[in-house]
Design an enzyme around this catalytic site. Structure first.
Site, PDB file in Angstrom:
ATOM      1  N   LYS A   1       0.836  -1.211   0.000  1.00  0.00           N
ATOM      2  CA  LYS A   1       0.000   0.000   0.000  1.00  0.00           C
ATOM      3  C   LYS A   1       0.867   1.255   0.000  1.00  0.00           C
ATOM      4  O   LYS A   1       0.667   2.162  -0.798  1.00  0.00           O
ATOM      5  CB  LYS A   1      -0.916   0.028   1.250  1.00  0.00           C
ATOM      6  CG  LYS A   1      -1.912  -1.101   1.302  1.00  0.00           C
ATOM      7  CD  LYS A   1      -2.836  -0.973   2.503  1.00  0.00           C
ATOM      8  CE  LYS A   1      -2.147  -1.113   3.835  1.00  0.00           C
ATOM      9  NZ  LYS A   1      -1.513  -2.410   4.066  1.00  0.00           N
ATOM     10  N   THR A   2       1.835   1.249   0.923  1.00  0.00           N
ATOM     11  CA  THR A   2       2.690   2.433   1.019  1.00  0.00           C
ATOM     12  C   THR A   2       3.501   2.579  -0.263  1.00  0.00           C
ATOM     13  O   THR A   2       3.651   3.681  -0.798  1.00  0.00           O
ATOM     14  CB  THR A   2       3.600   2.319   2.260  1.00  0.00           C
ATOM     15  OG1 THR A   2       2.761   2.138   3.403  1.00  0.00           O
ATOM     16  CG2 THR A   2       4.448   3.556   2.450  1.00  0.00           C
TER      17      THR A   2
ATOM     18  N   ASP B   1      -1.876   7.843   3.785  1.00  0.00           N
ATOM     19  CA  ASP B   1      -1.484   6.477   4.167  1.00  0.00           C
ATOM     20  C   ASP B   1      -2.056   6.177   5.559  1.00  0.00           C
ATOM     21  O   ASP B   1      -2.359   7.098   6.318  1.00  0.00           O
ATOM     22  CB  ASP B   1       0.048   6.373   4.204  1.00  0.00           C
ATOM     23  CG  ASP B   1       0.535   4.916   4.142  1.00  0.00           C
ATOM     24  OD1 ASP B   1      -0.310   4.004   4.066  1.00  0.00           O
ATOM     25  OD2 ASP B   1       1.763   4.701   4.166  1.00  0.00           O
ATOM     26  N   GLU B   2      -2.188   4.905   5.911  1.00  0.00           N
ATOM     27  CA  GLU B   2      -2.692   4.485   7.227  1.00  0.00           C
ATOM     28  C   GLU B   2      -4.035   5.159   7.543  1.00  0.00           C
ATOM     29  O   GLU B   2      -4.264   5.631   8.660  1.00  0.00           O
ATOM     30  CB  GLU B   2      -1.671   4.832   8.328  1.00  0.00           C
ATOM     31  CG  GLU B   2      -0.273   4.296   8.092  1.00  0.00           C
ATOM     32  CD  GLU B   2      -0.062   2.866   8.572  1.00  0.00           C
ATOM     33  OE1 GLU B   2      -1.036   2.248   9.031  1.00  0.00           O
ATOM     34  OE2 GLU B   2       1.063   2.377   8.438  1.00  0.00           O
TER      35      GLU B   2
ATOM     36  N   GLN C   1      -5.726  -3.253  10.769  1.00  0.00           N
ATOM     37  CA  GLN C   1      -4.603  -2.632  11.474  1.00  0.00           C
ATOM     38  C   GLN C   1      -5.002  -1.366  12.209  1.00  0.00           C
ATOM     39  O   GLN C   1      -4.151  -0.535  12.539  1.00  0.00           O
ATOM     40  CB  GLN C   1      -3.473  -2.315  10.503  1.00  0.00           C
ATOM     41  CG  GLN C   1      -2.810  -3.556   9.944  1.00  0.00           C
ATOM     42  CD  GLN C   1      -1.626  -3.203   9.075  1.00  0.00           C
ATOM     43  OE1 GLN C   1      -0.636  -2.674   9.546  1.00  0.00           O
ATOM     44  NE2 GLN C   1      -1.720  -3.483   7.801  1.00  0.00           N
TER      45      GLN C   1
ATOM     46  N   ARG D   1       4.858  -7.472  10.994  1.00  0.00           N
ATOM     47  CA  ARG D   1       6.087  -6.682  10.830  1.00  0.00           C
ATOM     48  C   ARG D   1       7.243  -7.589  10.410  1.00  0.00           C
ATOM     49  O   ARG D   1       8.287  -7.123   9.974  1.00  0.00           O
ATOM     50  CB  ARG D   1       6.496  -5.958  12.130  1.00  0.00           C
ATOM     51  CG  ARG D   1       5.520  -4.961  12.725  1.00  0.00           C
ATOM     52  CD  ARG D   1       5.063  -3.937  11.748  1.00  0.00           C
ATOM     53  NE  ARG D   1       3.790  -4.326  11.172  1.00  0.00           N
ATOM     54  CZ  ARG D   1       3.317  -3.852  10.023  1.00  0.00           C
ATOM     55  NH1 ARG D   1       3.996  -2.992   9.321  1.00  0.00           N
ATOM     56  NH2 ARG D   1       2.149  -4.236   9.567  1.00  0.00           N
TER      57      ARG D   1
HETATM   58  P1  ATP Z   1       1.619  -2.114   6.018  1.00  0.00           P
HETATM   59  O1  ATP Z   1       0.200  -2.563   5.990  1.00  0.00           O
HETATM   60  O2  ATP Z   1       2.401  -2.858   7.048  1.00  0.00           O
HETATM   61  O3  ATP Z   1       1.764  -0.638   6.083  1.00  0.00           O
HETATM   62  P2  ATP Z   1       2.034  -1.964   3.160  1.00  0.00           P
HETATM   63  O4  ATP Z   1       0.837  -2.541   2.530  1.00  0.00           O
HETATM   64  O5  ATP Z   1       2.140  -0.502   3.213  1.00  0.00           O
HETATM   65  O6  ATP Z   1       2.263  -2.605   4.618  1.00  0.00           O
HETATM   66  P3  ATP Z   1       4.630  -1.833   1.924  1.00  0.00           P
HETATM   67  O7  ATP Z   1       5.398  -1.439   3.139  1.00  0.00           O
HETATM   68  O8  ATP Z   1       4.336  -0.825   0.891  1.00  0.00           O
HETATM   69  O9  ATP Z   1       3.285  -2.557   2.382  1.00  0.00           O
HETATM   70  O10 ATP Z   1       5.317  -3.056   1.213  1.00  0.00           O
HETATM   71  C1  ATP Z   1       5.774  -4.200   1.923  1.00  0.00           C
HETATM   72  C2  ATP Z   1       7.042  -4.744   1.292  1.00  0.00           C
HETATM   73  O11 ATP Z   1       6.741  -5.293   0.027  1.00  0.00           O
HETATM   74  C3  ATP Z   1       8.076  -3.677   1.034  1.00  0.00           C
HETATM   75  O12 ATP Z   1       9.329  -4.200   1.311  1.00  0.00           O
HETATM   76  C4  ATP Z   1       7.890  -3.359  -0.451  1.00  0.00           C
HETATM   77  O13 ATP Z   1       9.075  -2.857  -1.018  1.00  0.00           O
HETATM   78  C5  ATP Z   1       7.516  -4.716  -1.020  1.00  0.00           C
HETATM   79  N1  ATP Z   1       6.674  -4.643  -2.239  1.00  0.00           N
HETATM   80  C6  ATP Z   1       5.501  -3.986  -2.381  1.00  0.00           C
HETATM   81  N2  ATP Z   1       4.977  -4.167  -3.619  1.00  0.00           N
HETATM   82  C7  ATP Z   1       5.839  -4.958  -4.293  1.00  0.00           C
HETATM   83  C8  ATP Z   1       5.873  -5.497  -5.623  1.00  0.00           C
HETATM   84  N3  ATP Z   1       4.909  -5.277  -6.517  1.00  0.00           N
HETATM   85  N4  ATP Z   1       6.939  -6.286  -5.945  1.00  0.00           N
HETATM   86  C9  ATP Z   1       7.907  -6.529  -5.038  1.00  0.00           C
HETATM   87  N5  ATP Z   1       7.944  -6.059  -3.790  1.00  0.00           N
HETATM   88  C10 ATP Z   1       6.930  -5.268  -3.402  1.00  0.00           C
HETATM   89 MG    MG Z   2       2.290   0.837   4.828  1.00  0.00          MG
END
Ligand code: ATP
Ligand code: MG
Length: 681
Positions: A32-33, A212-213, A243, A588
């Site tokens: 997402k981030t 975000d969040e 979350q 995490r």
């Molecule tokens: P959270 O809910 O904990 O905030 P999130 O959904 O924001 O998590 P991110 O932190 O953006 O997730 O991504 C998690 C991990 O996955 C990071 O290390 C990111 O670089 C990797 N990632 C995200 N999308 C891809 C993709 N399409 N291909 C490879 N790696 C990815």
């Molecule tokens: Mg995130």
């Protein structure tokens, strides 16, 4: 055009949908981030001016990480996009617009500790805890309830007391030109609310808004966002209902659940692949969160392979637990793992003490995120107060702190008399000392009046230096006020002096890196420092689960998996929010996860025997004690005992997911409590 090939199809979809409201609702680690960071880069690559975008996140750390990533994706821009926390945005907004409500823009942002001190001074005649008064006032403020309405609504005596303190507090802030954290959101909202033209102008400025969040935003943040995007509705929010962990602080999960109803034509994007954790880790997280009722339910598949089994660590007590964890960490580091890939999380801060001892014994350097914060240490606060007074000599709040620190031979009575005279004269303390020399000579001893005179002269002198060189100011402060020397004779002098030096270093560094900024800017940045900002890249991290939001670590330990500690059981605890915290904690971890349980802990002055957390069983990692079985055995009329509320009688029983909810009458007050939180007597 931005290269989006590193994103999957759904992520690309979300990135490319730039107009209108977009909701990205997806589980942990699904990118997402990463998606909104790429979306920002994509917007800029379309030629949208950076100044027309606004990206809001929860912590400064997250903001700076995102900025770095987004900037790496785009070509040099002369104007960096605004990417910050809601509070920082509020601060910037107020710098420009606070004059519209008759306040000066030289305001000072006070932190939680300052707020408590101010409230304490107004609550001498009540036994209500300051923390409770502080949080109730915060609740009023963020619900846009002013002191008058709070007073009218207050039925109980204690709420009348709070309403009165609230009124005094607000007057105090206004007359000292102070702004608290809540004001950083409340005041911008009020300004926008009462000025349609400004609202339109601001909305035109921020054409593309991302958050975000989003699951942790509160009602006020929602209202503010509506104002900001009201001419275009180009609002892209990302979050995960599972979350949501700030319910206790007023976050409103409805913001995310009802987003598609609040706006027309919402595009909803789901991300179903997890790029962070191994299958085993993800399965544990999914199994655990499935025990919650109020959730949308999402699919999340790992892309990382099966990975290692989750380890459950058993210890007799917290010392053994800390020892074992420290040993394991040491082994990891010796095998070449970078310490910043390792973290230990806990549900409550009190658990960090034994952990810290264990790490110290093994000589493992760590960064504790949260706890007693660097900027809240007394000696650092002193220096900050000096800076505040130099930036704004009429800041009575800060002057009071430093007027006799280092000691200038001023007695308590002299100080109080002078403060009162200043108040009667409608002058700030600084003004009063500067303009009423003869009155002061009469009020104070010769020594004291000389000291006061010297004090204001020194402040004026440093202010004149500051005009030419902010950088040289620090030497002048030490020369004039000898703060370090003062601490030389105090307990822990070495540590305190090194903290002061570290602070001076930070200040100089800031001035060097931001030559156009002044002391005010520096102070306001400080006030906004959040827990996560203290993560140092070279050490292992230890922190509360709350502080770990959005972060990821290759090797993760979660301690304190015991009933009563995690889930935390007490007044106002909410088992579903506890479970979401469990979900955040587990997700995490990238490669290896260790969950630790201790059979007893020394807590609040005594050793308590503990049972394994129900979460271990729910996450499918061990056959813990069968907590749920006993819950069925309640019937109406049973007498039960609760740790906080004491003895009560069961009046209703209902089923909630896999648990039972009891309505219990505790001497006249009925409360809904989960069956596992009480014992039959
Ligand atoms: P959270 O809910 O904990 O905030 P999130 O959904 O924001 O998590 P991110 O932190 O953006 O997730 O991504 C998690 C991990 O996955 C990071 O290390 C990111 O670089 C990797 N990632 C995200 N999308 C891809 C993709 N399409 N291909 C490879 N790696 C990815
Ligand atoms: Mg995130």
């Amino acid at each position: 055009m931005q290269d989006l090939t590193m994103l999957n199809e759904s992520q690309q979809d979300a990135v490319k949908c730039v107009d209108g409201p977009v909701l990205i609702l997806a589980g942990a680690g699904s990118g997402k981030t990463k998606t909104i960071t790429s979306r920002l880069a994509y917007l800029l690559s379309l030629g949208i001016p950076p100044a027309n975008t606004l990206t809001l996140t929860f912590t400064n750390k997250a903001a700076s990480e995102m900025r770095e990533r987004a900037m790496a994706m785009i070509e040099e821009h002369t104007y960096p996009p605004l990417l910050c926390t809601f509070h920082k945005f509020g601060l910037l907004f107020l710098k420009f617009h606070i004059e519209k409500i008759g306040r000066k823009n030289s305001f000072v942002v006070i932190d939680t500790d300052d707020k408590k001190r101010i409230l304490k001074s107004f609550s001498t005649s009540t036994e209500l805890p300051t923390g409770m008064i502080a949080s109730e006032i915060s609740r009023y403020k963020t619900s846009l309830i002013d002191p008058k309405v709070a007073w009218e609504k207050a039925e109980q005596k204690s709420y009348q007391v709070i309403a009165k303190i609230y009124e005094q507090y607000e007057d105090y802030l206004e007359s000292n030109n102070l702004v608290d954290f809540d004001d950083l959101l409340v005041l911008p909202y009020k300004i926008l609310e009462s000025d349609d033209a400004l609202c339109e102008e601001v909305s035109h400025r921020y054409q593309y808004i991302m958050v975000d969040e989003y699951q942790d935003t509160n009602e006020l943040q929602y209202k503010l966002l509506r104002k900001l995007c009201f001419t275009h509705n180009n609002l892209c929010v990302v979050g995960d209902d599972d979350q949501s962990i700030y319910g206790w602080r007023g976050a409103n999960i409805k913001n995310i659940l009802e987003f598609h109803e609040s706006f027309d034509n919402v595009k909803i994007v789901k991300l179903e692949k997890n790029y962070r954790s191994t299958t085993q880790i993800l399965k544990a997280a999914n199994d655990l969160i499935e025990h919650n009722r109020g959730r949308i339910g999402k699919v999340l598949e790992s892309t990382k392979g099966d990975g290692k089994a989750i380890e459950v660590m058993d210890s007799h007590d917290e010392n053994q637990e800390a020892h074992s964890i420290a040993k394991r960490i040491k082994k990891l580091i010796l095998s070449g793992v970078s310490p910043n890939e390792i973290a230990v999380l806990y549900r409550i801060n009190a658990l960090s003490r034994s952990l810290e001892e264990g790490l110290n014994k093994e000589q493992i350097p760590y960064n504790m995120v949260g706890g007693v914060k660097f900027y809240e240490r007394a000696e650092v606060k002193d220096v900050i107060s000096y800076l505040r007074v130099i930036a704004n000599p009429h800041d009575d709040f800060s002057i009071k702190r430093i007027i006799n620190r280092p000691k200038r031979g001023l007695g308590k009575v002299t100080i109080e008399r002078m403060i009162k005279s200043a108040y009667d004269n409608r002058q700030s303390i600084y003004e009063y000392i500067t303009c009423n020399e003869s009155a002061i000579e009469k009020e104070a001893t010769k020594k004291a009046s000389l000291a006061l005179k010297e004090f204001v002269q020194n402040i004026a002198y440093i202010r004149s230096i500051q005009e030419n060189s902010t950088y040289d100011m620090i030497d002048a402060i030490e020369e004039s006020f000898a703060i370090k020397e003062y601490y030389n004779n105090q307990p822990d002098s070495l540590e305190r002096i090194s903290n002061i030096d570290e602070f001076y270093g930070l200040f100089r560094d800031y001035v060097k890196q931001n030559p156009q900024m002044n002391v005010d800017d520096f102070l306001n940045e400080l006030a906004l420092q959040s827990d996560q900002d203290q993560i140092d890249s070279e050490n292992i991290s230890i922190m509360s689960i709350h502080a770990s939001k959005g972060l990821e670590f290759e090797y993760l330990f979660v301690i304190g998996l015991e009933e009563g500690f995690f889930p935390l059981i007490g007044d106002g605890s909410d088992i579903e929010e506890e479970r979401r915290l469990g979900y955040v904690a587990i997700t995490r971890a990238k490669q290896e996860l260790t969950l630790s349980f201790s059979a007893s802990r020394f807590y609040k002055g005594r050793r308590t025997e503990l049972t394994k957390s129900r979460f271990l069983k729910e996450a499918g990692v061990c056959e813990g004690s069968l907590i749920f079985e006993k819950t069925t055995s309640f019937k109406k009329g049973d007498l039960v005992k609760h740790k906080i509320f004491g003895i009560g009688r069961v009046t209703e029983i209902s089923k909630v997911g896999r648990e039972f909810k009891l309505q219990i009458n505790f001497s006249g007050t009925r409360r809904d409590i989960l069956a596992s939180f009480v014992e039959k007597i």
